[in-house]
Design an enzyme around this catalytic site. Structure first.
Site, PDB file in Angstrom:
ATOM      1  N   ALA A 228      -5.911   3.186  72.623  1.00  0.00           N
ATOM      2  CA  ALA A 228      -6.274   1.775  72.783  1.00  0.00           C
ATOM      3  C   ALA A 228      -5.130   0.962  73.365  1.00  0.00           C
ATOM      4  O   ALA A 228      -4.776  -0.095  72.861  1.00  0.00           O
ATOM      5  CB  ALA A 228      -6.729   1.178  71.444  1.00  0.00           C
TER       6      ALA A 228
ATOM      7  N   HIS B  42      -0.395   3.425  66.982  1.00  0.00           N
ATOM      8  CA  HIS B  42      -1.006   4.675  67.463  1.00  0.00           C
ATOM      9  C   HIS B  42      -0.800   4.852  68.975  1.00  0.00           C
ATOM     10  O   HIS B  42      -1.704   4.627  69.787  1.00  0.00           O
ATOM     11  CB  HIS B  42      -2.458   4.857  67.034  1.00  0.00           C
ATOM     12  CG  HIS B  42      -3.388   3.702  67.152  1.00  0.00           C
ATOM     13  ND1 HIS B  42      -3.569   2.975  68.305  1.00  0.00           N
ATOM     14  CD2 HIS B  42      -4.245   3.178  66.248  1.00  0.00           C
ATOM     15  CE1 HIS B  42      -4.477   2.060  68.114  1.00  0.00           C
ATOM     16  NE2 HIS B  42      -4.902   2.157  66.867  1.00  0.00           N
TER      17      HIS B  42
ATOM     18  N   HIS C 153      -6.788  12.407  68.674  1.00  0.00           N
ATOM     19  CA  HIS C 153      -6.391  11.095  69.190  1.00  0.00           C
ATOM     20  C   HIS C 153      -5.390  11.230  70.332  1.00  0.00           C
ATOM     21  O   HIS C 153      -5.439  10.477  71.307  1.00  0.00           O
ATOM     22  CB  HIS C 153      -5.799  10.243  68.065  1.00  0.00           C
ATOM     23  CG  HIS C 153      -6.827   9.656  67.155  1.00  0.00           C
ATOM     24  ND1 HIS C 153      -7.455  10.406  66.181  1.00  0.00           N
ATOM     25  CD2 HIS C 153      -7.355   8.404  67.082  1.00  0.00           C
ATOM     26  CE1 HIS C 153      -8.325   9.626  65.531  1.00  0.00           C
ATOM     27  NE2 HIS C 153      -8.286   8.413  66.062  1.00  0.00           N
TER      28      HIS C 153
ATOM     29  N   ASP D 202      -4.307   6.843  60.196  1.00  0.00           N
ATOM     30  CA  ASP D 202      -5.434   6.085  60.756  1.00  0.00           C
ATOM     31  C   ASP D 202      -6.744   6.633  60.196  1.00  0.00           C
ATOM     32  O   ASP D 202      -7.763   6.693  60.883  1.00  0.00           O
ATOM     33  CB  ASP D 202      -5.426   6.147  62.283  1.00  0.00           C
ATOM     34  CG  ASP D 202      -6.308   5.076  62.923  1.00  0.00           C
ATOM     35  OD1 ASP D 202      -6.269   3.935  62.465  1.00  0.00           O
ATOM     36  OD2 ASP D 202      -7.033   5.396  63.884  1.00  0.00           O
TER      37      ASP D 202
ATOM     38  N   HIS E 257      -3.633  -2.055  70.666  1.00  0.00           N
ATOM     39  CA  HIS E 257      -4.900  -2.526  71.227  1.00  0.00           C
ATOM     40  C   HIS E 257      -4.584  -3.535  72.327  1.00  0.00           C
ATOM     41  O   HIS E 257      -5.050  -4.670  72.319  1.00  0.00           O
ATOM     42  CB  HIS E 257      -5.802  -3.106  70.140  1.00  0.00           C
ATOM     43  CG  HIS E 257      -6.404  -2.043  69.282  1.00  0.00           C
ATOM     44  ND1 HIS E 257      -7.589  -1.416  69.600  1.00  0.00           N
ATOM     45  CD2 HIS E 257      -5.970  -1.464  68.136  1.00  0.00           C
ATOM     46  CE1 HIS E 257      -7.869  -0.496  68.682  1.00  0.00           C
ATOM     47  NE2 HIS E 257      -6.885  -0.510  67.780  1.00  0.00           N
TER      48      HIS E 257
ATOM     49  N   ASP F 196      -3.398  14.539  65.026  1.00  0.00           N
ATOM     50  CA  ASP F 196      -4.528  15.401  64.690  1.00  0.00           C
ATOM     51  C   ASP F 196      -4.986  16.268  65.857  1.00  0.00           C
ATOM     52  O   ASP F 196      -5.932  17.052  65.718  1.00  0.00           O
ATOM     53  CB  ASP F 196      -5.705  14.567  64.166  1.00  0.00           C
ATOM     54  CG  ASP F 196      -6.235  13.549  65.170  1.00  0.00           C
ATOM     55  OD1 ASP F 196      -5.650  13.420  66.258  1.00  0.00           O
ATOM     56  OD2 ASP F 196      -7.240  12.875  64.846  1.00  0.00           O
TER      57      ASP F 196
ATOM     58  N   GLY G  65     -11.618   7.042  63.892  1.00  0.00           N
ATOM     59  CA  GLY G  65     -10.666   7.324  62.826  1.00  0.00           C
ATOM     60  C   GLY G  65     -10.465   8.805  62.639  1.00  0.00           C
ATOM     61  O   GLY G  65     -11.233   9.632  63.139  1.00  0.00           O
TER      62      GLY G  65
END
Length: 369
Positions: free
Chosen positions: A216, A212, A247, A269, A191, A244, A297
Site C-alpha cells: 500500500a 508494512h 505480503h 498485521d 498507505h 509471510d 491481513g
C-alpha cells in the site's frame, strides 16, 4: 520471588549464551549465571532445550483469539487478544485500528484506558489520514486530510493512549506531524503514494518509521523510487515488514534486510475471520482477504515471522529475534525492554527450536505457551 530459567540457549539481543541460567527476581532480570550457582530459593523452570529471547513486541495487529478488536472495540475482544498473544509468545502489542469513523477510534481509546494491562502498550491508528489511491483494504468513505482541530481533539481524548499513527506524508502538513510527535505519538509513513522527495520531507519533518514496507505505497521503480526508496536511503527511518512470503516475497525481504539492516523490523498485521461489520475478512488457506479478494491481513504470529526470516530469507536467528524485539522497542523508545540485561523488565519469549511457544514471561510472571 526468584525464578531461574535453564536448559535453553539465551539470546540477549547482543549475544548468544549457552549452558547457563537466567535469573529473574520479581519483575526484573537479575543476572545470567552458571547452572551450579542458581540461588537455592529460586523456582526452577526447565525450558526444554529451547531458546530464550527478549520478549517479542508487535506494533501492528488487528485481532487475535477470535476477536477483531479493530472492527468492534470491546473489553472482551481486548482480553481475548491479550491471552491469545501471550500464549503465542508475544509480550507486548499495540492493538491497531484501520481507517474508520472517529466514533470507533474514540471507543477503542475508552476500552484501552478502562482495561489497562502490561501487554497492551498503546493504540496504533492506521489512518484515517492516508492516500485513497493506496487505501488497500481501508474504507474509502472515512479517508480524509487531517485538520489541526480534529487531531488536537483526538489527542486530548487519547490522553497518552495513542502511541502510533500511520499516515501518508503527502496528505499532511508538517505542523500536523509536529503536533503528533510533540504529544508522544510515533508517526509512521504508510498507505501513501508519496514521491521520493515527499517521503524524504516527511522523514525530515518527524516521521520515524514506515508501515508494512512495499504494501500500500508508491512502488520502487527505476525512474521513481517512491516511499520504499526513501526508506532504503534514509539514515534513521525504520520500516516494518510482514514476513509471510505473501505480503512481500522472501527475496524482497532479503533485499530489504541487506539494505536497511537494523532499521527493518517485524510486524504481523494479523487479523481474524470476520463475517460482518465494516471490515469483513475472509479466511483463505494462508491469508485473509476482503470478499473481493483484496489482501487484508496475515495469519502470522511474531514467532512464525521470526522462523520465516531464518528459514526462507537467510537471516541469522539472533538478528531475526532482534527484528521482533530489540528494534520494535527502539522504534517506540521503550528503553526498559527489548534486551536481556540486568535491571530491565523480565519480559521473555521462550520457544522451541521449531518456533513453538513454550513459555511467555511478562513482568516476571510465567505464562504457559
Amino acid at each position: 520471588m526468584v525464578v531461574a530459567f535453564f536448559n535453553a540457549d539465551i539470546y540477549t539481543g547482543r549475544e548468544k549464551i549457552v549452558s547457563k541460567a537466567l535469573i529473574v527476581e520479581n519483575d526484573k532480570i537479575k543476572e545470567i549465571t552458571e547452572i551450579g550457582l542458581i540461588p537455592h530459593n529460586a523456582t526452577k523452570v526447565d525450558c526444554k532445550n529451547g531458546i530464550i529471547s527478549p520478549g517479542v513486541i508487535d506494533l501492528q495487529i488487528y485481532g487475535a483469539g477470535g476477536y477483531l478488536f479493530s472492527n468492534k472495540p470491546s473489553a472482551p475482544a481486548l482480553k481475548s487478544m491479550i491471552y491469545s498473544l501471550l500464549s503465542s509468545g508475544t509480550t507486548g502489542f499495540y492493538p491497531t485500528l484501520a481507517t474508520n469513523s472517529l466514533e470507533i477510534f474514540r471507543e477503542a481509546i475508552k476500552v484501552v484506558k478502562e482495561n489497562p494491562h502490561p501487554a497492551v502498550l498503546g493504540l496504533h491508528f492506521e489512518g484515517p489520514y492516508i492516500n485513497p489511491s493506496k487505501r488497500g483494504a481501508h474504507l474509502i468513505q472515512y479517508i480524509k486530510r487531517p485538520e489541526k482541530k480534529e487531531v488536537e481533539e483526538l489527542l486530548k481524548a487519547a490522553d497518552g493512549v495513542l502511541k502510533i499513527i500511520t499516515l501518508a506524508p503527502e496528505m499532511c502538513d508538517p505542523e500536523i506531524i509536529k503536533l503528533l510527535v510533540d504529544n508522544g505519538v510515533t508517526v509512521s509513513a504508510g498507505h501513501s503514494n508519496a514521491t521520493f522527495d515527499e517521503a524524504v520531507k516527511g522523514y525530515e519533518n518527524g516521521i520515524t518509521t514506515t508501515t508494512h514496507l512495499f504494501n500500500a505505497m508508491s512502488p520502487l521503480h527505476h525512474r521513481g523510487t517512491g516511499l520504499p526508496g526513501a526508506a532504503y536511503l534514509s539514515e534513521k527511518a525504520y520500516a516494518s515488514i510482514i514476513a509471510d512470503g505473501i505480503h512481500v516475497d522472501f527475496n524482497t525481504l532479503m533485499i530489504s534486510k541487506k539494505i536497511m539492516k537494523e532499521r527493518l523490523f517485524l510486524i504481523t498485521d494479523a487479523v481474524v475471520e470476520n463475517k460482518d461489520g465494516a471490515y469483513v475478512h475472509v479466511k483463505k488457506e494462508d491469508r485473509f482477504t476482503l470478499p473481493d479478494g483484496t489482501l487484508s491481513g496475515s495469519m502470522l504470529t511474531l514467532l512464525k515471522a521470526v522462523g520465516n526470516c531464518v528459514k526462507y530469507a537467510g537471516i541469522p536467528l539472533d538478528e531475526a529475534l532482534r527484528m521482533a524485539s530489540t528494534y520494535p522497542a527502539q522504534v517506540m523508545n521503550l528503553s526498559d525492554r527489548g534486551r536481556i540485561e540486568e535491571g530491565l523488565k523480565a519480559n521473555l519469549t521462550i520457544f522451541s527450536k521449531d518456533f513453538q511457544s513454550i513459555h511467555t514471561v511478562l513482568n516476571g510472571e510465567v505464562i504457559p505457551g
